[in-house]
Scaffold this motif. Structure first.
Motif, PDB file in Angstrom:
ATOM      1  N   THR A 181       1.119  -0.848  -0.267  1.00 13.09           N
ATOM      2  CA  THR A 181       0.101   0.247   0.210  1.00 13.09           C
ATOM      3  C   THR A 181       0.796   1.658  -0.172  1.00 13.09           C
ATOM      4  O   THR A 181       0.204   1.821  -0.244  1.00 13.09           O
ATOM      5  CB  THR A 181      -1.341   0.176   1.615  1.00 13.09           C
ATOM      6  OG1 THR A 181      -1.921  -1.167   1.059  1.00 13.09           O
ATOM      7  CG2 THR A 181      -1.842   1.346   1.332  1.00 13.09           C
ATOM      8  N   ASP A 209      -7.427  -2.104  -3.646  1.00 12.85           N
ATOM      9  CA  ASP A 209      -6.567  -2.611  -2.815  1.00 12.85           C
ATOM     10  C   ASP A 209      -6.999  -3.496  -1.792  1.00 12.85           C
ATOM     11  O   ASP A 209      -8.092  -3.744  -1.733  1.00 12.85           O
ATOM     12  CB  ASP A 209      -6.254  -0.702  -1.870  1.00 12.85           C
ATOM     13  CG  ASP A 209      -4.604  -1.478  -0.865  1.00 12.85           C
ATOM     14  OD1 ASP A 209      -4.039  -2.641  -0.646  1.00 12.85           O
ATOM     15  OD2 ASP A 209      -4.214  -0.799  -0.266  1.00 12.85           O
ATOM     16  N   ASP A 210      -6.165  -4.219  -1.086  1.00  4.75           N
ATOM     17  CA  ASP A 210      -6.448  -5.024  -0.115  1.00  4.75           C
ATOM     18  C   ASP A 210      -8.132  -6.165  -0.597  1.00  4.75           C
ATOM     19  O   ASP A 210      -9.049  -6.645  -0.328  1.00  4.75           O
ATOM     20  CB  ASP A 210      -7.131  -4.770   0.955  1.00  4.75           C
ATOM     21  CG  ASP A 210      -6.815  -3.938   1.979  1.00  4.75           C
ATOM     22  OD1 ASP A 210      -5.556  -3.991   2.616  1.00  4.75           O
ATOM     23  OD2 ASP A 210      -7.470  -2.531   1.911  1.00  4.75           O
TER      24      ASP A 210
END
Ligand SMILES: Nc1ncnc2c1ncn2[C@@H]1O[C@H](COP(=O)(O)OP(=O)(O)OP(=O)(O)O)[C@@H](O)[C@H]1O
Ligand SMILES: [Mg+2]
Length: 291
Positions: free
Chosen positions: A160, A216-217
């Motif tokens: 990230t 993200d994630d």
């Protein structure tokens, strides 16, 4: 009903920087005939500093046939308009010649730089190292033929942070940047309804302008354990999204960040392909003592 010509949707961002309507009109007057949609798209691409080979790829033409087309019409009209001798134009000069003729907007006229919708992205303090990764990923993001990049690796390795740093330094290559974490699970239609403000086909949203969408994630939408690689119930649309982003024509880019490489990426990724994959390794960043 016929779909809108996708050629018209290529390189729309140039309109912010260049006075396109005046330029089209003057080129049509110089050439004595209307510009074709392909010629307008090529002109916008060249003004965005894309190479003819990259433009040909986005138009699904061969480089050779595009070169012939440009030499027949657009290049000759640009020479006339710029007051230059015939048959002397090379693609690198297009921007300079037209800027010299006053078609580029002045700083005061420029539209604001692209909006970055950071969503849930964390703010990162001082960022260090990762030079090789930054260089490679920045190069992929700058390549208009690169439609998807996967950045993956173990938890806490710095994915990230690296992506935030990349968006901060290279987000201006895109007309808009949108960052979303999938930690707060939502389906693909819900996600794009939120992004577009209405129900929209994800690929139509990505085609509308050159965007960078960061998800993200990504591991959140995939089952772990024995069912690794299988999407959680109701979230199978993410697999379809990745396949469509990889295979369909558009000039946006999806940056997928997660702990595993999505299987759609493993299938499509490769040197010279529209999909690139980077496994982030190295050591975990040193834990910092709380202040
Ligand atoms: N190159 C770097 N320079 C400075 N700090 C860093 C760097 N890389 C990571 N960090 C810091 O290390 C911590 C973990 O990094 P980060 O959250 O980016 O990991 P991650 O791989 O995204 O983890 P997860 O899989 O849990 O999302 C964060 O506090 C981040 O700011
Ligand atoms: Mg992370």
């Amino acid at each position: 009903m016929a779909a809108a010509d996708p050629v018209d949707a290529l390189f729309p961002e140039v309109g912010g920087e260049w006075d396109l309507s005046r330029l089209y009109a003057d080129l049509e007057a110089a050439g004595g005939k209307p510009l074709k949609p392909t010629e307008k798209a090529c002109l916008r691409g060249l003004l965005s500093r894309y190479r003819p080979g990259q433009i040909a790829y986005l138009l699904s033409w061969t480089s050779g046939s595009l070169r012939v087309e440009l030499n027949k019409g657009l290049y000759r009209s640009i020479e006339t308009l710029a007051g230059q001798p015939g048959n002397t134009l090379r693609w690198e000069k297009v921007g300079n010649w037209l800027e010299a003729k006053g078609y580029r907007r002045t700083r005061a006229e420029l539209k604001p730089s692209p909006a970055i919708d950071w969503g849930e992205a964390p703010s990162i303090g001082a960022f260090g190292g990762r030079n090789q990764e930054r260089e490679q990923l920045a190069q992929w993001l700058s390549d208009p033929t690169c439609r998807m990049v996967a950045l993956w690796g173990q938890g806490g390795i710095g994915k990230t942070a690296l992506a935030v740093q990349l968006v901060e330094s290279h987000g201006d290559r895109f007309r808009g940047v949108t960052w979303r974490s999938l930690r707060h699970v939502q389906t693909v239609p819900q996600l794009f309804r939120e992004l577009a403000g209405e129900s929209v086909d994800p690929l139509a949203w990505l085609r509308a302008q050159r965007r960078l969408l960061v998800l993200d994630d990504f591991e959140t939408v995939v089952q772990d354990g024995e069912l690794a690689g299988v999407y959680r119930q109701g979230l199978e649309g993410y697999g379809t999204l990745l396949t469509r982003v990889a295979q369909e024509r558009h000039h946006s880019c999806l940056l997928v960040i997660g702990r595993e490489q999505p299987k759609e990426v493993a299938i499509e990724a490769g040197e010279g392909q529209a999909v690139r994959s980077w496994r982030l390794g190295g050591s975990m960043p040193t834990a910092r003592a709380p202040c």
